[in-house]
Design a protein around this motif. Structure first.
Motif, mmCIF file in Angstrom:
data_model
loop_
_atom_site.group_PDB
_atom_site.id
_atom_site.type_symbol
_atom_site.label_atom_id
_atom_site.label_comp_id
_atom_site.label_asym_id
_atom_site.label_seq_id
_atom_site.Cartn_x
_atom_site.Cartn_y
_atom_site.Cartn_z
ATOM 1 N N ILE A 1 0.860 -1.188 0.000
ATOM 2 C CA ILE A 1 0.000 0.000 0.000
ATOM 3 C C ILE A 1 0.892 1.233 0.000
ATOM 4 C CG2 ILE A 1 -1.745 1.300 1.283
ATOM 5 C CD1 ILE A 1 -2.670 -1.360 2.476
ATOM 6 N N THR A 2 0.624 2.171 -0.899
ATOM 7 C CA THR A 2 1.381 3.415 -0.951
ATOM 8 C C THR A 2 0.727 4.444 -0.052
ATOM 9 O OG1 THR A 2 1.998 2.929 -3.231
ATOM 10 C CG2 THR A 2 2.335 5.180 -2.475
ATOM 11 N N THR A 3 1.495 5.017 0.847
ATOM 12 C CA THR A 3 0.949 5.980 1.809
ATOM 13 C C THR A 3 0.675 7.320 1.128
ATOM 14 O OG1 THR A 3 3.192 6.654 2.438
ATOM 15 C CG2 THR A 3 2.185 4.858 3.691
ATOM 16 N N ASP A 4 -0.042 8.167 1.821
ATOM 17 C CA ASP A 4 -0.311 9.525 1.329
ATOM 18 C C ASP A 4 0.980 10.347 1.346
ATOM 19 O OD1 ASP A 4 -2.983 8.931 1.005
ATOM 20 O OD2 ASP A 4 -3.478 9.507 3.079
ATOM 21 N N PRO A 5 1.077 11.340 0.456
ATOM 22 C CA PRO A 5 2.313 12.144 0.422
ATOM 23 C C PRO A 5 2.499 12.954 1.700
ATOM 24 C CG PRO A 5 0.629 13.088 -1.021
ATOM 25 C CD PRO A 5 0.099 11.775 -0.573
ATOM 26 N N GLU A 6 3.714 12.925 2.194
ATOM 27 C CA GLU A 6 4.085 13.700 3.372
ATOM 28 C C GLU A 6 5.223 14.642 3.009
ATOM 29 O OE1 GLU A 6 5.132 11.036 6.450
ATOM 30 O OE2 GLU A 6 3.114 10.149 6.646
ATOM 31 N N MET A 7 5.191 15.812 3.569
ATOM 32 C CA MET A 7 6.210 16.802 3.254
ATOM 33 C C MET A 7 7.562 16.345 3.802
ATOM 34 S SD MET A 7 6.325 20.909 4.089
ATOM 35 C CE MET A 7 4.817 21.203 3.187
ATOM 36 N N VAL A 8 8.590 16.553 2.979
ATOM 37 C CA VAL A 8 9.940 16.146 3.359
ATOM 38 C C VAL A 8 10.432 17.034 4.489
ATOM 39 C CG1 VAL A 8 12.322 15.922 2.556
ATOM 40 C CG2 VAL A 8 10.431 15.257 1.058
ATOM 41 N N ASN A 9 11.048 16.426 5.470
ATOM 42 C CA ASN A 9 11.617 17.158 6.596
ATOM 43 C C ASN A 9 13.043 17.571 6.231
ATOM 44 O OD1 ASN A 9 12.030 18.269 9.105
ATOM 45 N ND2 ASN A 9 12.497 16.300 10.086
ATOM 46 N N TYR A 10 13.258 18.866 6.046
ATOM 47 C CA TYR A 10 14.569 19.374 5.644
ATOM 48 C C TYR A 10 15.485 19.459 6.853
ATOM 49 C CZ TYR A 10 11.714 20.743 1.666
ATOM 50 O OH TYR A 10 10.843 20.738 0.606
ATOM 51 N N THR A 11 16.697 18.938 6.690
ATOM 52 C CA THR A 11 17.703 18.942 7.755
ATOM 53 C C THR A 11 19.046 19.337 7.145
ATOM 54 O OG1 THR A 11 18.154 16.593 7.397
ATOM 55 C CG2 THR A 11 16.479 17.139 9.046
ATOM 56 N N ASP A 12 20.085 19.209 7.969
ATOM 57 C CA ASP A 12 21.425 19.474 7.433
ATOM 58 C C ASP A 12 21.826 18.436 6.392
ATOM 59 O OD1 ASP A 12 21.617 21.636 9.118
ATOM 60 O OD2 ASP A 12 22.617 20.494 10.723
ATOM 61 N N ARG A 13 21.262 17.254 6.523
ATOM 62 C CA ARG A 13 21.580 16.188 5.572
ATOM 63 C C ARG A 13 20.721 16.262 4.316
ATOM 64 N NH1 ARG A 13 19.875 11.031 4.490
ATOM 65 N NH2 ARG A 13 18.189 11.248 6.011
ATOM 66 N N VAL A 14 19.483 16.744 4.453
ATOM 67 C CA VAL A 14 18.542 16.855 3.334
ATOM 68 C C VAL A 14 18.164 18.322 3.171
ATOM 69 C CG1 VAL A 14 16.342 16.072 2.389
ATOM 70 C CG2 VAL A 14 17.648 14.564 3.895
ATOM 71 N N THR A 15 18.521 18.899 2.047
ATOM 72 C CA THR A 15 18.267 20.322 1.790
ATOM 73 C C THR A 15 17.621 20.494 0.420
ATOM 74 O OG1 THR A 15 20.489 20.587 0.857
ATOM 75 C CG2 THR A 15 20.220 21.064 3.204
ATOM 76 N N LYS A 16 16.968 21.643 0.231
ATOM 77 C CA LYS A 16 16.381 21.975 -1.073
ATOM 78 C C LYS A 16 17.033 23.243 -1.600
ATOM 79 C CE LYS A 16 12.400 24.825 0.253
ATOM 80 N NZ LYS A 16 10.972 25.093 -0.010
ATOM 81 N N GLU A 17 17.203 23.278 -2.917
ATOM 82 C CA GLU A 17 17.809 24.423 -3.591
ATOM 83 C C GLU A 17 17.036 24.698 -4.870
ATOM 84 O OE1 GLU A 17 21.910 23.713 -4.324
ATOM 85 O OE2 GLU A 17 22.357 23.106 -2.260
ATOM 86 N N GLN A 18 17.348 25.860 -5.470
ATOM 87 C CA GLN A 18 16.722 26.201 -6.739
ATOM 88 C C GLN A 18 17.789 26.742 -7.689
ATOM 89 O OE1 GLN A 18 13.171 28.472 -6.397
ATOM 90 N NE2 GLN A 18 12.693 28.387 -8.569
ATOM 91 N N GLN A 19 17.765 26.258 -8.914
ATOM 92 C CA GLN A 19 18.693 26.710 -9.949
ATOM 93 C C GLN A 19 17.891 27.165 -11.155
ATOM 94 O OE1 GLN A 19 21.342 23.466 -10.790
ATOM 95 N NE2 GLN A 19 22.555 23.761 -8.921
ATOM 96 N N ASN A 20 18.447 28.125 -11.887
ATOM 97 C CA ASN A 20 17.772 28.606 -13.092
ATOM 98 C C ASN A 20 18.785 28.853 -14.195
ATOM 99 O OD1 ASN A 20 18.661 30.900 -11.482
ATOM 100 N ND2 ASN A 20 17.760 32.147 -13.105
ATOM 101 N N GLU A 21 18.349 28.602 -15.415
ATOM 102 C CA GLU A 21 19.155 28.846 -16.610
ATOM 103 C C GLU A 21 18.221 29.373 -17.692
ATOM 104 O OE1 GLU A 21 22.158 26.473 -19.686
ATOM 105 O OE2 GLU A 21 21.311 25.458 -17.938
ATOM 106 N N HIS A 22 18.323 30.691 -17.956
ATOM 107 C CA HIS A 22 17.406 31.388 -18.869
ATOM 108 C C HIS A 22 15.976 31.234 -18.354
ATOM 109 C CE1 HIS A 22 20.798 32.075 -21.469
ATOM 110 N NE2 HIS A 22 21.008 30.773 -21.588
ATOM 111 N N GLU A 23 15.141 30.515 -19.081
ATOM 112 C CA GLU A 23 13.743 30.358 -18.672
ATOM 113 C C GLU A 23 13.482 29.004 -18.024
ATOM 114 O OE1 GLU A 23 11.351 31.059 -22.051
ATOM 115 O OE2 GLU A 23 11.815 33.190 -22.188
ATOM 116 N N LEU A 24 14.542 28.214 -17.793
ATOM 117 C CA LEU A 24 14.391 26.893 -17.172
ATOM 118 C C LEU A 24 14.781 26.979 -15.705
ATOM 119 C CD1 LEU A 24 13.782 23.866 -17.652
ATOM 120 C CD2 LEU A 24 16.215 23.555 -18.070
ATOM 121 N N PHE A 25 13.866 26.555 -14.844
ATOM 122 C CA PHE A 25 14.088 26.568 -13.404
ATOM 123 C C PHE A 25 13.994 25.135 -12.883
ATOM 124 C CE2 PHE A 25 12.401 30.642 -14.647
ATOM 125 C CZ PHE A 25 13.175 31.556 -13.944
ATOM 126 N N CYS A 26 14.843 24.828 -11.900
ATOM 127 C CA CYS A 26 14.860 23.485 -11.319
ATOM 128 C C CYS A 26 14.886 23.588 -9.802
ATOM 129 C CB CYS A 26 16.067 22.683 -11.788
ATOM 130 S SG CYS A 26 15.988 22.172 -13.524
#
Length: 225
Positions: free
Chosen positions: A64-89
């Motif tokens: 059974i696949t559980t419902d989506p849960e928000m990722v807990n950001y820590t020093d080990r797991v981080t989020k970033e954003q990069q952009n190149e012209h009109e492409l964003f990641c």
């Protein structure tokens, strides 16, 4: 009239806004070794300013696949954003993955209710060596195995050859004994007398005179004691 204008403007924004954002397909699968770094991407193209994003995780348990849960950001797991012209990641970086990090990671843009297809992250542990051997030790073991294999082939062959030699020697001895047994109990004097008679008969030929035969018989009788 003002209310109608506001409603039309809002509907125009709702209709046009999705057209301005083009979500790129996610990488479907990523397999990473335990304790290694990993990076997940959620890319989109837009002509407006970058959008806010959040990462969600789904875990499969007991088929059974559980419902989506928000990722807990820590020093080990981080989020970033990069952009190149009109492409964003939007990036989700793991400094070192753990087994519990296995799951389906999806991205949600601008707090909308729509999630991307997502990327399934699988963390695997390599097989641990029960005996840690160096390369030189492995080579020595292989050499010893080769020598043992050679001995296992040569030793039976040599034993078979020795056995065949012994058997041939025994056969020769048996033949000699049988030949000796044939001549045992024979009188050499009788054999020589028989041999002399055979020689005389061959010397006179098949036709002999009666006189000669009588004389020979008389001579033979005279020789008897």
């Amino acid at each position: 009239m003002w209310m109608i204008t506001n409603v039309l403007l809002c509907s125009f924004v709702v209709v046009v806004a999705p057209d301005e954002v083009d979500v790129m397909p996610d990488r479907p699968y990523l397999r990473v070794e335990f304790n290694e770094p990993a990076t997940l991407e959620c890319c989109y193209s837009t002509k407006v300013k970058p959008l806010n994003f959040e990462w969600f995780k789904r875990v499969q348990a007991y088929n059974i696949t559980t419902d989506p849960e928000m990722v807990n950001y820590t020093d080990r797991v981080t989020k970033e954003q990069q952009n190149e012209h009109e492409l964003f990641c939007g990036l989700l970086r793991f400094k070192s993955v753990e087994v519990n990090d296995t799951g389906l990671y999806q991205c949600k843009l601008n707090k909308s209710s729509v999630l991307t297809h997502g990327t399934f992250l699988q963390v695997h542990k390599p097989l641990e060596k029960t005996i840690n051997l160096s390369e030189t030790t492995k080579n020595k073991i292989l050499t010893a195995e080769g020598i043992l294999l050679l001995l296992c082939v040569l030793l039976p062959a040599t034993t078979l050859l020795c056995q065949s030699k012994k058997l041939s020697d025994l056969e020769r001895k048996n033949v000699r004994k049988e030949e000796e047994n044939i001549y045992q109990g024979l009188n050499l004097d009788d054999c020589s007398a028989t041999y002399d008679q055979i020689e005389r008969s061959q010397a006179h030929g098949p036709y002999q005179d009666v006189c000669n035969i009588i004389e020979e018989e008389e001579e033979i009788q005279l020789e008897k004691p």
